[in-house]
Design an enzyme around this catalytic site. Structure first.
Site, PDB file in Angstrom:
ATOM      1  N   LYS A  11       2.142 -51.406 -97.557  1.00  0.00           N
ATOM      2  CA  LYS A  11       1.744 -50.813 -98.836  1.00  0.00           C
ATOM      3  C   LYS A  11       2.960 -50.283 -99.615  1.00  0.00           C
ATOM      4  O   LYS A  11       4.055 -50.147 -99.052  1.00  0.00           O
ATOM      5  CB  LYS A  11       0.727 -49.703 -98.564  1.00  0.00           C
TER       6      LYS A  11
ATOM      7  N   TYR B  89     -10.312 -54.585-102.760  1.00  0.00           N
ATOM      8  CA  TYR B  89     -10.956 -53.382-102.200  1.00  0.00           C
ATOM      9  C   TYR B  89     -12.367 -53.189-102.760  1.00  0.00           C
ATOM     10  O   TYR B  89     -12.886 -52.074-102.723  1.00  0.00           O
ATOM     11  CB  TYR B  89     -10.094 -52.149-102.483  1.00  0.00           C
TER      12      TYR B  89
ATOM     13  N   ARG C  66      -5.064 -53.462 -85.532  1.00  0.00           N
ATOM     14  CA  ARG C  66      -5.661 -52.150 -85.869  1.00  0.00           C
ATOM     15  C   ARG C  66      -5.152 -51.060 -84.919  1.00  0.00           C
ATOM     16  O   ARG C  66      -4.913 -49.931 -85.328  1.00  0.00           O
ATOM     17  CB  ARG C  66      -7.199 -52.225 -85.810  1.00  0.00           C
TER      18      ARG C  66
ATOM     19  N   THR D 128      -6.856 -44.422 -89.948  1.00  0.00           N
ATOM     20  CA  THR D 128      -6.666 -44.370 -91.406  1.00  0.00           C
ATOM     21  C   THR D 128      -5.933 -43.103 -91.837  1.00  0.00           C
ATOM     22  O   THR D 128      -5.033 -43.157 -92.687  1.00  0.00           O
ATOM     23  CB  THR D 128      -8.056 -44.421 -92.099  1.00  0.00           C
TER      24      THR D 128
ATOM     25  N   ASN E 164      -0.912 -44.420 -96.751  1.00  0.00           N
ATOM     26  CA  ASN E 164      -0.914 -44.608 -95.292  1.00  0.00           C
ATOM     27  C   ASN E 164      -0.244 -45.899 -94.827  1.00  0.00           C
ATOM     28  O   ASN E 164      -0.570 -46.429 -93.770  1.00  0.00           O
ATOM     29  CB  ASN E 164      -2.328 -44.444 -94.736  1.00  0.00           C
TER      30      ASN E 164
ATOM     31  N   HIS F  40      -2.194 -51.790 -94.432  1.00  0.00           N
ATOM     32  CA  HIS F  40      -3.581 -52.262 -94.371  1.00  0.00           C
ATOM     33  C   HIS F  40      -3.688 -53.264 -93.230  1.00  0.00           C
ATOM     34  O   HIS F  40      -2.752 -54.025 -92.986  1.00  0.00           O
ATOM     35  CB  HIS F  40      -3.959 -52.963 -95.685  1.00  0.00           C
TER      36      HIS F  40
ATOM     37  N   GLU G  38      -9.875 -62.159 -96.190  1.00  0.00           N
ATOM     38  CA  GLU G  38      -8.675 -61.520 -96.752  1.00  0.00           C
ATOM     39  C   GLU G  38      -7.481 -62.484 -96.741  1.00  0.00           C
ATOM     40  O   GLU G  38      -6.664 -62.475 -97.667  1.00  0.00           O
ATOM     41  CB  GLU G  38      -8.350 -60.236 -95.983  1.00  0.00           C
TER      42      GLU G  38
END
Ligand code: IDP
Ligand code: MG
Length: 150
Positions: free
Chosen positions: A17, A57, A93, A99, A120, A123, A134
């Protein structure tokens, strides 16, 4: 005893990000995945347009933080990556962490690089189905490369 679980080679999408790109953490973050045996099969740097971020999103469009999320994701360039490996969706993940970086396990990317729940660092697709859509959102099949598993 050797595991009897069948290998499930998966591909999953991650986005480094704008906060992590701005902090020059791209190389550090890729290292977290590569050292766990995940292989990069696609990569693209882009600056998302507002309409891209809104579509990507869309599942969160009713949430209170949606506008803030779109504004953040369009605030600077991002690096979009596809990682491949055994059980890649869940493993990515795990490597990312929760998150909210305050709740992320020590040694995860978000514990180490994120500053808040809305900044954060990364993604990652949340299921195999989401990963597929995605990946298709950002990459054509020709932009994804074959890799031998190391
Ligand atoms: P995830 O990125 O861990 O999958 P999601 O619940 O899918 O988390 O939320 C998507 C993104 O929206 C988060 O990564 C974060 O950037 C942002 N977000 C989620 N919850 C909040 C919040 O309560 N406040 C501000 N931003 C949030
Ligand atoms: Mg999510």
């Amino acid at each position: 005893m050797a595991s009897t679980r069948t290998q499930s080679i998966e591909q999953t999408l991650t986005i480094i990000k704008p906060d992590a790109v701005a902090q020059n953490m791209i190389g550090n973050i890729i290292e977290y995945f590569e050292r766990e045996g995940l292989s990069l099969v696609a990569a693209k740097m882009t600056h998302l347009k507002e309409s891209d971020a809104e579509r990507f999103y869309a599942i969160h469009k009713e949430r209170a933080f949606f506008r803030e999320l779109v504004e953040f994701m369009t605030s600077g360039p991002v690096l979009i990556l596809v990682f491949q490996g055994d059980n890649a969706v869940v493993r990515v993940r795990e490597i990312m962490g929760a998150t909210d970086p305050a709740k992320a396990a020590p040694g995860t990317i978000r514990a180490d690089f994120a500053t808040s729940i809305d900044r954060n660092a990364i993604h990652g697709s949340d299921s195999l189905k989401t990963a597929k859509s995605e990946i298709e959102f950002f990459f054509t099949p020709q932009e994804i490369f074959s890799r031998t598993q190391g």
